[in-house]
Design an enzyme around this catalytic site. Structure first.
Site, PDB file in Angstrom:
ATOM      1  N   ASP A 178     -22.654  -7.149 -14.557  1.00  0.00           N
ATOM      2  CA  ASP A 178     -22.043  -7.541 -15.939  1.00  0.00           C
ATOM      3  C   ASP A 178     -23.122  -8.083 -16.759  1.00  0.00           C
ATOM      4  OD1 ASP A 178     -20.793  -9.094 -17.956  1.00  0.00           O
ATOM      5  OD2 ASP A 178     -18.833  -8.962 -16.834  1.00  0.00           O
ATOM      6  N   SER A 209     -18.771  -2.197 -35.697  1.00  0.00           N
ATOM      7  CA  SER A 209     -17.579  -1.452 -36.204  1.00  0.00           C
ATOM      8  C   SER A 209     -17.082  -1.607 -37.572  1.00  0.00           C
ATOM      9  CB  SER A 209     -16.248  -1.771 -35.492  1.00  0.00           C
ATOM     10  OG  SER A 209     -15.042  -1.510 -36.167  1.00  0.00           O
ATOM     11  N   TYR A 228     -10.820  -9.084 -32.472  1.00  0.00           N
ATOM     12  CA  TYR A 228     -11.819  -7.954 -32.024  1.00  0.00           C
ATOM     13  C   TYR A 228     -12.675  -7.874 -33.189  1.00  0.00           C
ATOM     14  CZ  TYR A 228     -13.833  -3.437 -32.051  1.00  0.00           C
ATOM     15  OH  TYR A 228     -14.478  -2.435 -32.112  1.00  0.00           O
ATOM     16  N   LYS A 272     -16.906  -8.830 -33.974  1.00  0.00           N
ATOM     17  CA  LYS A 272     -17.835  -8.000 -34.235  1.00  0.00           C
ATOM     18  C   LYS A 272     -18.815  -8.435 -35.570  1.00  0.00           C
ATOM     19  CE  LYS A 272     -17.632  -4.804 -31.351  1.00  0.00           C
ATOM     20  NZ  LYS A 272     -18.809  -4.494 -30.317  1.00  0.00           N
ATOM     21  N   GLY A 327      -1.382  -4.191 -38.624  1.00  0.00           N
ATOM     22  CA  GLY A 327      -2.827  -4.101 -38.662  1.00  0.00           C
ATOM     23  C   GLY A 327      -3.438  -2.998 -39.010  1.00  0.00           C
ATOM     24  N   ASP A 328      -2.868  -1.697 -39.272  1.00  0.00           N
ATOM     25  CA  ASP A 328      -3.422  -0.513 -39.897  1.00  0.00           C
ATOM     26  C   ASP A 328      -3.734  -0.582 -41.261  1.00  0.00           C
ATOM     27  OD1 ASP A 328      -3.762   0.958 -37.627  1.00  0.00           O
ATOM     28  OD2 ASP A 328      -2.172   2.177 -37.843  1.00  0.00           O
TER      29      ASP A 328
HETATM   30  C1  UD1 Z   1      -9.213   1.672 -34.083  1.00  0.00           C
HETATM   31  C2  UD1 Z   1      -9.249   0.111 -34.132  1.00  0.00           C
HETATM   32  C3  UD1 Z   1     -10.582  -0.120 -34.676  1.00  0.00           C
HETATM   33  C4  UD1 Z   1     -11.652   0.398 -33.771  1.00  0.00           C
HETATM   34  C5  UD1 Z   1     -11.452   1.997 -33.809  1.00  0.00           C
HETATM   35  C6  UD1 Z   1     -12.663   2.508 -33.048  1.00  0.00           C
HETATM   36  C7  UD1 Z   1      -6.875  -0.506 -34.333  1.00  0.00           C
HETATM   37  C8  UD1 Z   1      -5.928  -1.300 -35.363  1.00  0.00           C
HETATM   38  N1  UD1 Z   1      -8.014  -0.461 -34.873  1.00  0.00           N
HETATM   39  O1  UD1 Z   1      -9.257   2.060 -35.588  1.00  0.00           O
HETATM   40  O2  UD1 Z   1     -10.604  -1.601 -34.716  1.00  0.00           O
HETATM   41  O3  UD1 Z   1     -12.692  -0.093 -34.452  1.00  0.00           O
HETATM   42  O4  UD1 Z   1     -10.217   2.123 -33.322  1.00  0.00           O
HETATM   43  O5  UD1 Z   1     -12.011   3.348 -32.169  1.00  0.00           O
HETATM   44  O6  UD1 Z   1      -6.539  -0.300 -33.185  1.00  0.00           O
HETATM   45  N2  UD1 Z   1      -2.315   6.921 -34.731  1.00  0.00           N
HETATM   46  C9  UD1 Z   1      -1.013   7.437 -34.913  1.00  0.00           C
HETATM   47  N3  UD1 Z   1      -0.500   7.532 -33.422  1.00  0.00           N
HETATM   48  C10 UD1 Z   1      -1.129   7.157 -32.321  1.00  0.00           C
HETATM   49  C11 UD1 Z   1      -2.339   6.628 -32.568  1.00  0.00           C
HETATM   50  C12 UD1 Z   1      -2.980   6.056 -33.566  1.00  0.00           C
HETATM   51  O7  UD1 Z   1      -0.602   7.670 -35.638  1.00  0.00           O
HETATM   52  O8  UD1 Z   1      -0.509   7.310 -31.251  1.00  0.00           O
HETATM   53  C13 UD1 Z   1      -2.810   6.665 -36.094  1.00  0.00           C
HETATM   54  C14 UD1 Z   1      -3.151   5.274 -36.526  1.00  0.00           C
HETATM   55  O9  UD1 Z   1      -1.784   4.685 -37.054  1.00  0.00           O
HETATM   56  C15 UD1 Z   1      -4.307   5.095 -37.524  1.00  0.00           C
HETATM   57  C16 UD1 Z   1      -5.061   6.634 -36.972  1.00  0.00           C
HETATM   58  O10 UD1 Z   1      -4.080   7.368 -36.258  1.00  0.00           O
HETATM   59  O11 UD1 Z   1      -3.734   5.534 -38.805  1.00  0.00           O
HETATM   60  C17 UD1 Z   1      -6.291   6.182 -36.348  1.00  0.00           C
HETATM   61  O12 UD1 Z   1      -6.000   5.278 -35.136  1.00  0.00           O
HETATM   62  P1  UD1 Z   1      -6.941   4.842 -34.192  1.00  0.00           P
HETATM   63  O13 UD1 Z   1      -7.623   6.056 -33.626  1.00  0.00           O
HETATM   64  O14 UD1 Z   1      -6.319   3.873 -33.283  1.00  0.00           O
HETATM   65  O15 UD1 Z   1      -8.226   4.080 -35.007  1.00  0.00           O
HETATM   66  P2  UD1 Z   1      -8.311   3.028 -35.896  1.00  0.00           P
HETATM   67  O16 UD1 Z   1      -6.768   2.390 -35.840  1.00  0.00           O
HETATM   68  O17 UD1 Z   1      -8.735   3.304 -37.525  1.00  0.00           O
END
Ligand code: UD1
Length: 429
Positions: free
Chosen positions: A114, A191, A238, A242, A386-387
């Site tokens: 670690d 990030s 998280y 950062k 949170g999105d």
């Molecule tokens: C996420 C993290 C962010 C991190 C980044 C790096 C969250 C809220 N945020 O960002 O802190 O720095 O990853 O990897 O987790 N989506 C779908 N269906 C799914 C999965 C995702 O529609 O099954 C959509 C999400 O709602 C979003 C987009 O795809 O609108 C991107 O999602 P994701 O890949 O999780 O990234 P972030 O949310 O941008």
């Protein structure tokens, strides 16, 4: 005798002896023939880059790109979210690269502990210290890239202390120890999450919008805009870890000019090495978009839930700046080079690493369907807590100051993931 937790990849370059002199092992007949920069890159300078979390998703790709670029690398990884086999694959890919190029394979070591284990860290750093009877301590470790951290947003909301302890307290202890050994070039894995709700403000996401001292810069209207140090609207623990780490590192750099610190704010890393042999941590239940898409493609999930189809975007689905992980990995090398060449504007500098271009969730699905010739069933679902609707980098600072820009496309990333599905993912660990 080698400690049992250390692995050395077989390599024609001798690993650094416990005490090394800082003299390149050069062959004079070769030295004067070619481009000096290229030659220096490919000579074992007995200098190492220490990479924490070097077997994780971004860490493994960065370790590979460092080795390809001729750096000797020490990886610290506790294997909590990665596999020993990733180390072997990195080694294999780097060896193959150097064989093809006719260049020398640098050294690669793994210290499987670690990064918060200070006793183990000190034992490691002792081995790379340069013996010096006066002046400040010196090391054959020329820089550190720090990836080791927890990164699941939802878990951070449920268990914030776990995140503050590992990501923030861990960093404080780690930087303290590095400083004691004279290792003061530090690349921090940050990030775009530090921009919080600024992402939806409509303002272009420039680094100055999240600063650790007051900043004056030219806004979109051409007028001077002042931003106070601090953060705005970070939506989860998280993200706050950062931001806090960045703030701590900025204070450290201000207190001691010997430190050179770069914070790299990643947008949305996707894809994998074109070999298909490195990929995203299959141990975790995925929440990020592309790993979920992959699960749908393998039939493990029935369909992709599209979280939010009513955002103010062209097709109603959320827009992100998806950056190929190999481009991202190379961004770290550009940052390291700029830091070691003392080419940075200040000794703490933050950079966005993104493409500067957004793609919607729907576009990602369409692209993956076209590249893989597979149908990806989707279902509209409510917005995820949170999105944000859109999050796209202004990438000019990294282009201008790090001389780095992305080269790969969303299509390339989808293609590499198809390759990973074919050859890479099945045989983990
Ligand atoms: C996420 C993290 C962010 C991190 C980044 C790096 C969250 C809220 N945020 O960002 O802190 O720095 O990853 O990897 O987790 N989506 C779908 N269906 C799914 C999965 C995702 O529609 O099954 C959509 C999400 O709602 C979003 C987009 O795809 O609108 C991107 O999602 P994701 O890949 O999780 O990234 P972030 O949310 O941008």
């Amino acid at each position: 005798m080698e400690s049992p937790r250390q692995s050395d990849a077989s390599s024609p370059v001798e690993p650094c002896s416990p005490i090394c002199v800082d003299t390149p092992a050069t062959q004079s007949s070769v030295l004067f023939d070619g481009n000096l920069d290229d030659l220096l890159r490919n000579f074992p300078l007995h200098q190492y880059i220490l990479v924490t979390g070097g077997l994780g998703f971004i860490g493994s790709h960065t370790t590979l790109e460092l080795l390809k670029a001729g750096y000797n690398v020490i990886v610290i990884d506790n294997l909590s979210n990665s596999f020993q086999s990733v180390f072997d694959r990195i080694n294999l890919l780097a060896q193959k690269h150097h064989e093809e190029q006719g260049t020398q394979m640098p050294a690669l070591h793994l210290d499987a502990h670690d990064y918060r284990d200070t006793a183990a860290l000190k034992a490691l750093l002792e081995q790379y210290q340069i013996q010096s009877r006066w002046g400040s301590p010196k090391s054959n470790i020329a820089g550190v890239i720090h990836f080791a951290a927890y990164k699941a947003v939802e878990e951070s909301i449920r268990n914030p202390l776990k995140y503050y302890a590992n990501n923030v307290s861990g960093l404080v202890d780690f930087a303290t120890t590095l400083g004691e050994y004279g290792i003061k070039t530090f690349i921090f894995s940050s990030s775009a999450t530090v921009y919080g709700t600024l992402a939806t403000s409509g303002l272009p996401l420039k680094e100055e919008l999240c600063a650790h001292k007051d900043e004056v810069f030219q806004g979109v209207d051409g007028l001077d805009q002042t931003v106070k140090a601090g953060c705005t609207g970070i939506t989860n623990p998280y993200g706050r870890t950062k931001w806090m780490c960045e703030a701590i590192l900025a204070d450290l750099a201000a207190s001691d000019p010997e430190w050179t610190i770069v914070a790299l704010r990643y947008f949305n890393p996707i894809g994998c090495d074109e070999s298909g042999l490195l990929g995203e941590d299959p141990r975790q239940t995925p929440t990020n978009l592309l790993p979920v898409v992959v699960k749908v493609m393998t039939g493990e999930y029935m369909e992709l839930q599209m979280f939010g189809t009513d955002w103010e975007t062209e097709d109603g689905t959320a827009v992100r700046d998806f950056i190929h992980v190999t481009d991202l990995a190379r961004g770290h090398i550009a940052a390291l080079d700029a830091a070691n060449a003392e080419n940075l504007v200040e000794n703490f500098r933050a950079f966005n690493l993104g493409t500067g271009r957004g793609h919607s969730v729907m576009e990602v699905v369409d692209t993956m369907e076209s590249v893989s010739s597979k149908r990806i069933p989707t279902r509209a679902a409510p917005r995820r807590p949170g999105d944000v609707g859109s999050c796209v980098a202004v990438a000019t600072r990294s282009q201008q100051e790090l001389h780095w820009k992305t080269e790969k496309t969303l299509r390339d990333a989808c293609g590499s993931l198809c390759k990973f599905l074919e050859v890479g993912s099945l045989s983990f660990p």
